[in-house]
Design a protein around this motif. Structure first.
Motif, PDB file in Angstrom:
ATOM      1  N   ALA A  19       0.837  -1.204   0.000  1.00 42.83           N
ATOM      2  CA  ALA A  19       0.000   0.000   0.000  1.00 42.83           C
ATOM      3  C   ALA A  19       0.870   1.252   0.000  1.00 42.83           C
ATOM      4  CB  ALA A  19      -0.892   0.009   1.243  1.00 42.83           C
ATOM      5  N   SER A  44      -4.114   3.929   0.712  1.00 41.02           N
ATOM      6  CA  SER A  44      -5.183   3.833   1.713  1.00 41.02           C
ATOM      7  C   SER A  44      -6.312   4.817   1.405  1.00 41.02           C
ATOM      8  CB  SER A  44      -4.626   4.113   3.109  1.00 41.02           C
ATOM      9  OG  SER A  44      -3.767   3.076   3.505  1.00 41.02           O
ATOM     10  N   LEU A  71      -2.121  10.629   4.352  1.00 39.55           N
ATOM     11  CA  LEU A  71      -3.296   9.910   3.829  1.00 39.55           C
ATOM     12  C   LEU A  71      -4.028  10.665   2.712  1.00 39.55           C
ATOM     13  CD1 LEU A  71      -4.650   8.701   7.299  1.00 39.55           C
ATOM     14  CD2 LEU A  71      -3.717   7.203   5.529  1.00 39.55           C
ATOM     15  N   SER A 100      -6.738  -1.050   0.342  1.00 44.92           N
ATOM     16  CA  SER A 100      -6.287  -0.583   1.664  1.00 44.92           C
ATOM     17  C   SER A 100      -7.232   0.518   2.133  1.00 44.92           C
ATOM     18  CB  SER A 100      -4.855  -0.044   1.563  1.00 44.92           C
ATOM     19  OG  SER A 100      -4.502   0.619   2.764  1.00 44.92           O
ATOM     20  N   TYR A 102      -8.717   3.130   5.557  1.00 41.78           N
ATOM     21  CA  TYR A 102      -8.516   3.657   6.903  1.00 41.78           C
ATOM     22  C   TYR A 102      -9.816   4.299   7.376  1.00 41.78           C
ATOM     23  CZ  TYR A 102      -8.254   8.333   4.888  1.00 41.78           C
ATOM     24  OH  TYR A 102      -8.559   9.504   4.225  1.00 41.78           O
ATOM     25  N   ASN A 126      -5.770  -0.499   7.369  1.00 45.16           N
ATOM     26  CA  ASN A 126      -4.600   0.253   7.804  1.00 45.16           C
ATOM     27  C   ASN A 126      -4.896   0.849   9.179  1.00 45.16           C
ATOM     28  OD1 ASN A 126      -2.449   1.900   8.226  1.00 45.16           O
ATOM     29  ND2 ASN A 126      -2.747   3.166   6.411  1.00 45.16           N
TER      30      ASN A 126
END
Ligand code: DHB
Length: 305
Positions: A19, A44, A71, A100, A102, A126
């Protein structure tokens, strides 16, 4: 010879794209797939778009890189369009897609997971970004109870396999590995970046990264990643995907001996080029042929001692 099975899915080889590297667009993922990766992983993704930290977001250090991207992503709904454009091609060349994701809490993780599920083969949670702040990333992955809640929430929301990416920045990674497995994790990815660390420009005294601190990746963290995989293998039964400083086929052999079923390559792409996946697979195959071994013969081998 290199094909493996993990979480009920078959992969043409065990060398995946990690990732965060070359995962910002469908075109970049396709390029890594064309270069021999067994699976590719998206950057992510979260519920809302984020522009990320100020530049510079990456700085090279001895033995690797520090990064603090923050991010950045267009939000999961927008990103799906990138996957729609490459899905059929990746299927044709048998490259699996790992999504991935978050979130700041179990609910947000589950919401993103549900949106992404139809477009990917597996999810990777993640819970381990070392500099995200705001309740994201390692603030979850350093807390066994919260990690358990995030994983079990996602497992209740989707049917595809769920991998969980752990942070090395804990006093006992075994405790977290057990917690996420009890939460229902189908596999564990280890490790995310180490640290965070920092670099200062001595002409000005100014920290180089926009975020000041960033997570360390690259060759220097390989011994730590290997120890984490070894420890996790000793306490859980789910497959482990090793990541951290892998650049050669010999590195992959070491990770498999520690207990990894597959590996991911991130920073290695910078060291050896886009075709690192082909190169690593060739080296791994040569090692196995020369020693008359199969992958299953070396998996967990280091635990015999
Ligand atoms: C970022 C860095 C990470 O190590 C991670 O796991 C996720 C995101 C980033 O800065 O975007």
């Amino acid at each position: 010879m290199l094909n493996i099975e993990m979480c009920g899915i078959s992969f043409k080889n065990p060398v995946f794209l990690a990732a965060g590297v070359m995962g910002e667009t469908g075109a970049a993922l396709k390029r890594m797939a064309k270069n021999g990766a067994g699976a590719v992983c998206t950057k992510s993704l979260g519920l809302e778009k984020r522009s990320g930290h100020r530049n510079p977001t990456v700085v090279e250090v001895e033995g690797g890189f520090l990064n603090a991207m923050g991010l950045p992503n267009p939000g999961v709904k927008e990103y799906i369009r990138e996957l729609e454009g490459i899905r059929d091609y990746l299927k044709r060349i048998d490259v699996k897609i790992i999504g991935s994701i978050y979130g700041k809490d179990p609910r947000e993780f589950s919401e993103v997971a549900e949106i992404l599920e139809p477009y990917v083969d597996l999810l990777e949670l993640n819970i381990s970004c070392p500099h995200a702040g705001g309740g994201y990333g390692a603030q979850i992955g350093q807390d066994p109870d919260l990690s358990h809640k995030v994983v079990s929430g996602v497992k209740d929301s989707v049917k595809i396999p769920v991998m969980v990416k752990l942070t090395p920045n804990v006093s006992d990674i075994k405790e977290i590995a057990v917690a996420v497995t009890e939460g229902g994790a189908d596999a564990i990815t280890a490790i995310n970046t180490l640290g965070p660390g920092m670099v200062i420009d001595i002409r000005t005294g100014r920290p180089i990264l926009g975020n000041k601190f960033g997570g360390m990746s690259g060759k220097a963290i390989k011994p730590i990643a290997l120890r984490c995989v070894y420890e996790i293998y000793s306490v859980v039964d789910v497959p482990i995907v090793g990541v951290g400083g892998i650049t050669t086929g010999h590195d992959v052999v070491e990770f498999m001996m520690a207990g990894a079923t597959a590996v991911q390559v991130g920073t290695g792409v910078y060291y050896r080029g886009y075709d690192i996946f082909y190169k690593i697979c060739k080296e791994l195959e040569e090692y196995l042929t020369e020693n008359n071994l199969k992958i299953k013969d070396i998996l967990g081998k280091a635990h015999e001692f």
